[in-house]
Structure formats: C-alpha cells, structure tokens
Design an enzyme around this catalytic site. Structure first.
Site, PDB file in Angstrom:
ATOM      1  N   GLU A  54      51.114  41.117  49.605  1.00  0.00           N
ATOM      2  CA  GLU A  54      50.921  42.451  50.179  1.00  0.00           C
ATOM      3  C   GLU A  54      49.556  42.579  50.848  1.00  0.00           C
ATOM      4  O   GLU A  54      49.242  43.600  51.424  1.00  0.00           O
ATOM      5  CB  GLU A  54      51.089  43.524  49.093  1.00  0.00           C
ATOM      6  CG  GLU A  54      49.953  43.623  48.074  1.00  0.00           C
ATOM      7  CD  GLU A  54      49.912  42.469  47.075  1.00  0.00           C
ATOM      8  OE1 GLU A  54      50.689  41.509  47.215  1.00  0.00           O
ATOM      9  OE2 GLU A  54      49.059  42.509  46.179  1.00  0.00           O
ATOM     10  N   HIS A  64      49.534  37.045  46.232  1.00  0.00           N
ATOM     11  CA  HIS A  64      49.567  38.454  46.648  1.00  0.00           C
ATOM     12  C   HIS A  64      50.075  38.598  48.085  1.00  0.00           C
ATOM     13  O   HIS A  64      49.266  38.631  49.011  1.00  0.00           O
ATOM     14  CB  HIS A  64      48.151  39.039  46.616  1.00  0.00           C
ATOM     15  CG  HIS A  64      47.657  39.363  45.251  1.00  0.00           C
ATOM     16  ND1 HIS A  64      47.755  40.615  44.712  1.00  0.00           N
ATOM     17  CD2 HIS A  64      47.067  38.588  44.320  1.00  0.00           C
ATOM     18  CE1 HIS A  64      47.237  40.617  43.501  1.00  0.00           C
ATOM     19  NE2 HIS A  64      46.808  39.390  43.237  1.00  0.00           N
ATOM     20  N   CYS A  84      51.786  38.168  41.045  1.00  0.00           N
ATOM     21  CA  CYS A  84      50.578  37.861  40.272  1.00  0.00           C
ATOM     22  C   CYS A  84      50.675  38.441  38.853  1.00  0.00           C
ATOM     23  O   CYS A  84      51.480  37.976  38.077  1.00  0.00           O
ATOM     24  CB  CYS A  84      49.343  38.328  41.033  1.00  0.00           C
ATOM     25  SG  CYS A  84      47.881  37.429  40.532  1.00  0.00           S
TER      26      CYS A  84
HETATM   27  N1  GLN Z   1      44.311  37.395  36.232  1.00  0.00           N
HETATM   28  C1  GLN Z   1      45.153  38.539  36.219  1.00  0.00           C
HETATM   29  C2  GLN Z   1      45.887  38.699  34.902  1.00  0.00           C
HETATM   30  O1  GLN Z   1      46.034  37.757  34.185  1.00  0.00           O
HETATM   31  C3  GLN Z   1      46.164  38.531  37.347  1.00  0.00           C
HETATM   32  C4  GLN Z   1      45.428  38.553  38.638  1.00  0.00           C
HETATM   33  C5  GLN Z   1      46.103  39.321  39.712  1.00  0.00           C
HETATM   34  O2  GLN Z   1      47.087  40.025  39.532  1.00  0.00           O
HETATM   35  N2  GLN Z   1      45.502  39.223  40.878  1.00  0.00           N
HETATM   36  O3  GLN Z   1      46.289  39.767  34.627  1.00  0.00           O
END
Ligand code: GLN
Length: 297
Positions: A173, A171, A78
């Site tokens: 995890e 994610h 992410c």
């Molecule tokens: N929206 C977040 C960002 O741009 C990432 C979201 C996440 O890691 N769950 O940093």
C-alpha cells in the site's frame, strides 16, 4: 465492492486510500458489527502484538475467524500476515490463527530493518512488483493447502495464498502499483483481472490516476507521481503555439476530470513545462522548440 481495512492500529489509512483511488468503497473497521456487510477485508501492517491485543479487547477474534471461514477474501500485510498465521515465532498472544503458514517476526534483523525488492508474484501479470519491507516477518513454512506465491532471490517466502486468504510480508500500500490489490479483490470474484492496457508512455504508477483515454481522473498524493502527471499533461500542448489562460484551461479541462485546472496550470508553470507572460496573459510550451518570435500566434 465494499472492502474493509481493520483500523485498530497501523497503516490502515494507506490501504483505504489506495482502494478509494481504485474506485472501491473502502471502510475503516473498528467494530466487529462492521464486518457483516463487507465483501473483503485487509489487515494492515503495524505492530502485531498491539493489533493482537486490540483484537482481543475489542472482541474481534471470533468475528475475524468467522470472516476468514466465510470464504470472503482476507489479506494480511506484514503485521497482518503475522496475525493470520497459525504459527508465529515470538508473538505473546494469539492472533487470528487461520492460515497454514509459519512466520518469524522481525526476521531480517536490525541491520536490515527496511529494504526493497522486485518480486515475481504468481498470478500478478505485468512484470516484477516493487515490494517494500519494513521490520518484516518472513514465512518460514507453508503447509498445504497454503502455497507460496512470491519469494526473494534466496528463496525466502514473502507471500502466500490459501484459498481466500492472502499473506504478504511486505507493504504493497506504500507504492502506487495497484496490481496486488487488484489480485486480492479478484479472489472474491473468482477471476483473474485482465492486465489493463495503459495509453502509450504511461508507467504503472500512473494507472490508478488515468482512464483508458489517458484523462487524469484523480490527483496523486506523491510528488513523484504528480510530476509524472504534469509531464503527461504537457504533451497536450503544441510547441510554438500561444495560449490565453482560458485556452490553457480548456486544454486541461479536456485532459482531467477533477476540476482543478488552476492547480495543474500553476504546476505546469512552476515545474518548467509552460512559460508565460508576467501578467499571465499568454502561455506557451517552454523548451528548445519554442518559436523565436514569441509574438507570433
Ligand atoms: N515488526 C512488526 C511486527 O512484528 C511488523 C512490521 C510491519 O507491519 N511493518 O508486528
């Protein structure tokens, strides 16, 4: 293997706990010197602008670029994927900029802040992987030598690999499925892990918590998995038979290795698998098969 999780911001703890359960030495990394002895590194989800800021202010940028170049596996999940990408739409400062992918932050829009999807991931055996997306980025371009390894049904790329580097916009995890973590670690060993055969009747979610004989080796944190573990343990008891407390403990001791028979006994009772005399002198398997005469033994 010794695996680090960059612990500047975000959900590094969940990754560390998962790696711990898988039997690896996992470290929360807060200083560049700590990177030296690691075999692999995870950059977790969180807020990518915040992590990018902390990477710069903690002098992590060059050491992280060197780590990626060293051939050791690095996985961005992410926000971590955003930081690994060479091209990012709407990030106000540079991240690590090492993977030949382009990502768009918060790409799924406000109305779908979070969603879940079952993905086929190239290289991950054993059926679809349940993926949780939280304000996720999407990968809108993948350039050689990077390649897409998972897509949503509409074709959107949500996971990519480039040699030792892995990026996922979800994610992994947050669930108990350790297959993607295993896949990641196998990059360092240069091999694909053999899919593990689980004792019959066990789901993948239970895999991190049992050994090959079906013995519980760790106590899950999530109640959903705890309930599955207790149902699994209940199979060790015979219908119609009575057990003293010491006998219950003996059955449980043979079925787990973290020395907490009292906890397991209490949950077997509270969740309706075992009945007992009020004074705890005798236990028996609850349910339709219990012998009519509870005094027979
Ligand atoms: N929206 C977040 C960002 O741009 C990432 C979201 C996440 O890691 N769950 O940093």
């Amino acid at each position: 293997m010794s695996v680090g999780v960059l612990a500047l911001q975000g959900d590094f703890r969940e990754h560390r706990e998962m790696l711990d359960r898988m039997g690896h030495y996992a470290y929360e990394i807060r200083k560049p010197e700590q990177l030296r002895d690691l075999d692999a590194l995870i950059i977790p989800g969180g807020e990518s602008t915040t992590i990018a800021r902390l990477i710069i202010s903690n002098n992590f940028q060059e050491p992280l670029r060197e780590f990626c170049a060293s051939g050791r596996p690095v996985w961005g999940t992410c926000a971590g994927a955003i930081l690994l990408a060479k091209h990012v739409d709407r990030l106000d400062r540079p991240g690590i900029e090492t993977m030949d992918i382009s990502v768009v932050r918060n790409a799924f829009g406000r109305q779908v802040d979070s969603f879940e999807a079952d993905l086929e991931i190239k290289g991950v055996e054993g059926g679809p992987f349940h993926a949780v997306f939280i304000r996720a980025p999407l990968i809108d371009a993948v350039h050689h030598p990077a390649g897409a390894i998972a897509r949503l049904e509409d074709g959107t790329v949500v996971a990519a690999r480039q040699d030792n580097l892995l990026a996922t916009s979800f994610h992994p995890e947050l669930d108990d499925d350790t297959r993607l973590h295993e896949y990641f670690l196998s990059i360092g060993r240069g091999i694909q892990p053999q899919p593990r055969t689980l004792p019959e009747g066990l789901s993948h979610a239970m895999a991190p918590f049992v050994d090959e004989t079906g013995r519980l080796t760790a106590w899950p944190v999530k109640e959903r998995i705890q309930r599955e573990a207790i149902a699994w343990l209940a199979h060790r008891f015979e219908h119609g038979r009575h057990y003293t407390e010491a006998e219950v403990n003996r059955v449980l001791d043979a079925a787990h290795s973290f020395h907490d028979a009292a906890l397991l006994r209490r949950l077997l009772y509270e969740w309706g698998y075992l009945d007992r005399e009020r004074d705890g002198s005798r236990y028996w398997l609850a349910g339709p098969h219990v012998a009519e005469d509870t005094h027979a033994s």
